[in-house]
Write an enzyme that holds these catalytic residues in place. Structure first.
Site, PDB file in Angstrom:
ATOM      1  N   ASN A 144      41.831  40.537  43.887  1.00 43.40           N
ATOM      2  CA  ASN A 144      41.131  41.720  44.413  1.00 43.40           C
ATOM      3  C   ASN A 144      41.775  42.974  43.831  1.00 43.40           C
ATOM      4  O   ASN A 144      42.946  42.958  43.441  1.00 43.40           O
ATOM      5  CB  ASN A 144      41.227  41.754  45.940  1.00 43.40           C
ATOM      6  CG  ASN A 144      40.434  42.897  46.527  1.00 43.40           C
ATOM      7  OD1 ASN A 144      39.310  43.184  46.098  1.00 43.40           O
ATOM      8  ND2 ASN A 144      40.996  43.584  47.509  1.00 43.40           N
ATOM      9  N   ILE A 168      35.231  39.901  54.228  1.00 44.45           N
ATOM     10  CA  ILE A 168      36.511  39.188  54.246  1.00 44.45           C
ATOM     11  C   ILE A 168      36.225  37.697  54.182  1.00 44.45           C
ATOM     12  O   ILE A 168      35.442  37.174  54.992  1.00 44.45           O
ATOM     13  CB  ILE A 168      37.302  39.550  55.519  1.00 44.45           C
ATOM     14  CG1 ILE A 168      37.650  41.041  55.491  1.00 44.45           C
ATOM     15  CG2 ILE A 168      38.560  38.694  55.626  1.00 44.45           C
ATOM     16  CD1 ILE A 168      38.187  41.574  56.803  1.00 44.45           C
ATOM     17  N   LEU A 169      36.812  37.026  53.200  1.00 42.07           N
ATOM     18  CA  LEU A 169      36.617  35.583  53.068  1.00 42.07           C
ATOM     19  C   LEU A 169      37.535  34.845  54.039  1.00 42.07           C
ATOM     20  O   LEU A 169      38.679  35.247  54.268  1.00 42.07           O
ATOM     21  CB  LEU A 169      36.918  35.143  51.638  1.00 42.07           C
ATOM     22  CG  LEU A 169      35.929  35.644  50.584  1.00 42.07           C
ATOM     23  CD1 LEU A 169      36.465  35.362  49.179  1.00 42.07           C
ATOM     24  CD2 LEU A 169      34.549  35.032  50.769  1.00 42.07           C
ATOM     25  N   GLY A 213      29.545  48.309  41.501  1.00 43.50           N
ATOM     26  CA  GLY A 213      29.898  47.389  40.424  1.00 43.50           C
ATOM     27  C   GLY A 213      30.492  48.032  39.188  1.00 43.50           C
ATOM     28  O   GLY A 213      30.382  47.476  38.089  1.00 43.50           O
ATOM     29  N   HIS A 266      42.409  47.039  44.881  1.00 41.14           N
ATOM     30  CA  HIS A 266      42.381  47.899  46.068  1.00 41.14           C
ATOM     31  C   HIS A 266      42.801  49.312  45.657  1.00 41.14           C
ATOM     32  O   HIS A 266      43.763  49.476  44.896  1.00 41.14           O
ATOM     33  CB  HIS A 266      43.344  47.335  47.117  1.00 41.14           C
ATOM     34  CG  HIS A 266      43.361  48.125  48.380  1.00 41.14           C
ATOM     35  ND1 HIS A 266      42.378  47.995  49.351  1.00 41.14           N
ATOM     36  CD2 HIS A 266      44.202  49.088  48.823  1.00 41.14           C
ATOM     37  CE1 HIS A 266      42.631  48.838  50.336  1.00 41.14           C
ATOM     38  NE2 HIS A 266      43.738  49.517  50.047  1.00 41.14           N
ATOM     39  N   ARG A 320      31.947  34.223  59.872  1.00 46.71           N
ATOM     40  CA  ARG A 320      32.717  34.306  58.621  1.00 46.71           C
ATOM     41  C   ARG A 320      32.907  32.923  58.001  1.00 46.71           C
ATOM     42  O   ARG A 320      32.865  32.753  56.794  1.00 46.71           O
ATOM     43  CB  ARG A 320      34.066  34.956  58.894  1.00 46.71           C
ATOM     44  CG  ARG A 320      34.903  35.101  57.628  1.00 46.71           C
ATOM     45  CD  ARG A 320      36.223  35.768  57.885  1.00 46.71           C
ATOM     46  NE  ARG A 320      36.055  37.117  58.380  1.00 46.71           N
ATOM     47  CZ  ARG A 320      37.015  37.824  58.967  1.00 46.71           C
ATOM     48  NH1 ARG A 320      38.207  37.300  59.113  1.00 46.71           N
ATOM     49  NH2 ARG A 320      36.785  39.039  59.392  1.00 46.71           N
ATOM     50  N   GLU A 365      45.169  35.144  53.563  1.00 45.89           N
ATOM     51  CA  GLU A 365      44.443  35.287  54.827  1.00 45.89           C
ATOM     52  C   GLU A 365      44.622  36.660  55.456  1.00 45.89           C
ATOM     53  O   GLU A 365      43.768  37.096  56.209  1.00 45.89           O
ATOM     54  CB  GLU A 365      44.861  34.175  55.796  1.00 45.89           C
ATOM     55  CG  GLU A 365      44.276  32.846  55.343  1.00 45.89           C
ATOM     56  CD  GLU A 365      44.528  31.730  56.317  1.00 45.89           C
ATOM     57  OE1 GLU A 365      44.562  32.014  57.525  1.00 45.89           O
ATOM     58  OE2 GLU A 365      44.697  30.592  55.869  1.00 45.89           O
ATOM     59  N   GLU A 393      41.459  51.837  37.683  1.00 41.43           N
ATOM     60  CA  GLU A 393      41.007  50.470  37.997  1.00 41.43           C
ATOM     61  C   GLU A 393      40.312  49.839  36.794  1.00 41.43           C
ATOM     62  O   GLU A 393      40.547  48.680  36.450  1.00 41.43           O
ATOM     63  CB  GLU A 393      40.032  50.495  39.180  1.00 41.43           C
ATOM     64  CG  GLU A 393      40.678  50.859  40.504  1.00 41.43           C
ATOM     65  CD  GLU A 393      39.720  50.780  41.676  1.00 41.43           C
ATOM     66  OE1 GLU A 393      40.190  50.714  42.809  1.00 41.43           O
ATOM     67  OE2 GLU A 393      38.485  50.807  41.463  1.00 41.43           O
ATOM     68  N   ASN A 416      33.651  48.221  38.521  1.00 39.72           N
ATOM     69  CA  ASN A 416      34.707  47.310  38.050  1.00 39.72           C
ATOM     70  C   ASN A 416      34.112  46.088  37.362  1.00 39.72           C
ATOM     71  O   ASN A 416      34.664  45.598  36.370  1.00 39.72           O
ATOM     72  CB  ASN A 416      35.629  46.899  39.197  1.00 39.72           C
ATOM     73  CG  ASN A 416      36.654  47.970  39.503  1.00 39.72           C
ATOM     74  OD1 ASN A 416      37.602  48.160  38.741  1.00 39.72           O
ATOM     75  ND2 ASN A 416      36.449  48.711  40.581  1.00 39.72           N
TER      76      ASN A 416
HETATM   77  C1  GRF Z   1      36.882  50.004  44.087  1.00 41.49           C
HETATM   78  O1  GRF Z   1      37.406  51.307  44.190  1.00 41.49           O
HETATM   79  C2  GRF Z   1      37.863  48.990  44.572  1.00 41.49           C
HETATM   80  O2  GRF Z   1      39.173  49.416  44.547  1.00 41.49           O
HETATM   81  C3  GRF Z   1      37.447  48.756  45.994  1.00 41.49           C
HETATM   82  O3  GRF Z   1      36.056  48.941  46.021  1.00 41.49           O
HETATM   83  C4  GRF Z   1      35.671  49.800  44.969  1.00 41.49           C
HETATM   84  C5  GRF Z   1      34.563  49.100  44.251  1.00 41.49           C
HETATM   85  O4  GRF Z   1      33.945  49.902  43.296  1.00 41.49           O
HETATM   86  N1  GRF Z   1      37.842  47.437  46.415  1.00 41.49           N
HETATM   87  P1  GRF Z   1      32.904  49.268  42.283  1.00 41.49           P
HETATM   88  O5  GRF Z   1      31.838  48.551  43.081  1.00 41.49           O
HETATM   89  O6  GRF Z   1      33.642  48.364  41.355  1.00 41.49           O
HETATM   90  O7  GRF Z   1      32.310  50.469  41.586  1.00 41.49           O
END
Ligand code: GRF
Length: 203
Positions: free
Chosen positions: A110, A95-96, A22, A112, A68, A145, A177, A24
């Protein structure tokens, strides 16, 4: 009056979906992005939930059960209970299904850890190291999707340095990020990011 609706649109409320550490989510909290109503995790022990609770944000745990489709229905139901109009995925490892994309069209974001469309999937950083690229990065995109293939909203490059391993490169990418995701999410919530003909347009 013609432009009133788009120019002065109110920010929309959102849920953050997490599975892990977490960081982010923490960046969104620290940036005081407004409208975060609930943090939803599929993993009861996720550190992200502690971060949310420490910030006084309501949490919900929705474990993956069944298939899912039924999992997606439960996520959508919980998010809808909080009246949110968008989902922000932040390290959410599930995956939703189409049910979520239909309910929140171009309203699921999202982040990535690569410059998409290079290196989609769960091991993006190892893929980049294996390939030998000298530049990788982070991508914020809409969820559709096809996994990691939705319209790209924002990207920022990160150098791969000699001697990097997955941990060191991931740390460098995560710094980026944490810088870009709160800004992009805030812009999105203000209605500044639309999709036209499958591509993102900033207004
Ligand atoms: C991030 O590096 C993001 O790009 C990927 O998963 C990681 C999540 O990190 N989708 P955090 O849980 O936010 O620390």
């Amino acid at each position: 009056m013609a432009g009133y609706g788009s120019r002065y649109r109110l920010a929309i409320d959102f849920a953050v979906l997490v599975s892990g550490s977490g960081t982010n989510l923490q960046a969104l909290i620290d940036a005081r992005v407004r409208g975060l109503k609930v943090v939803i995790s599929d993993v009861a022990e996720a550190v992200a939930l502690d971060r949310a609770r420490s910030a006084g944000i309501t949490t919900e745990v929705v474990p993956f059960r069944g298939d899912r489709r039924s999992f997606t229905e439960r996520i959508v139901a919980v998010a809808s209970d909080y009246g949110v109009e968008a989902l922000v995925l932040a390290g959410f490892m599930r995956i939703l299904g189409p049910g979520a994309i239909d309910r929140f069209p171009h309203r699921i974001l999202n982040i990535h850890p690569s410059l998409l469309p290079s290196f989609p999937g769960v091991d993006a950083i190892a893929q980049a190291l294996d390939y030998g690229v000298t530049v990788t990065g982070a991508t914020v995109h809409f969820v559709t999707e096809r996994v990691d293939a939705g319209p790209i909203i924002y990207q920022k490059a990160v150098p791969v340095l000699p001697g990097d391993d997955v941990a060191s490169l991931h740390a460098r990418i995560q710094k980026v990020e944490h810088e870009i995701y709160p800004r992009v999410v805030a812009s999105f919530l203000r209605g500044e990011i639309q999709v036209e003909n499958g591509k993102v347009v900033w207004t």
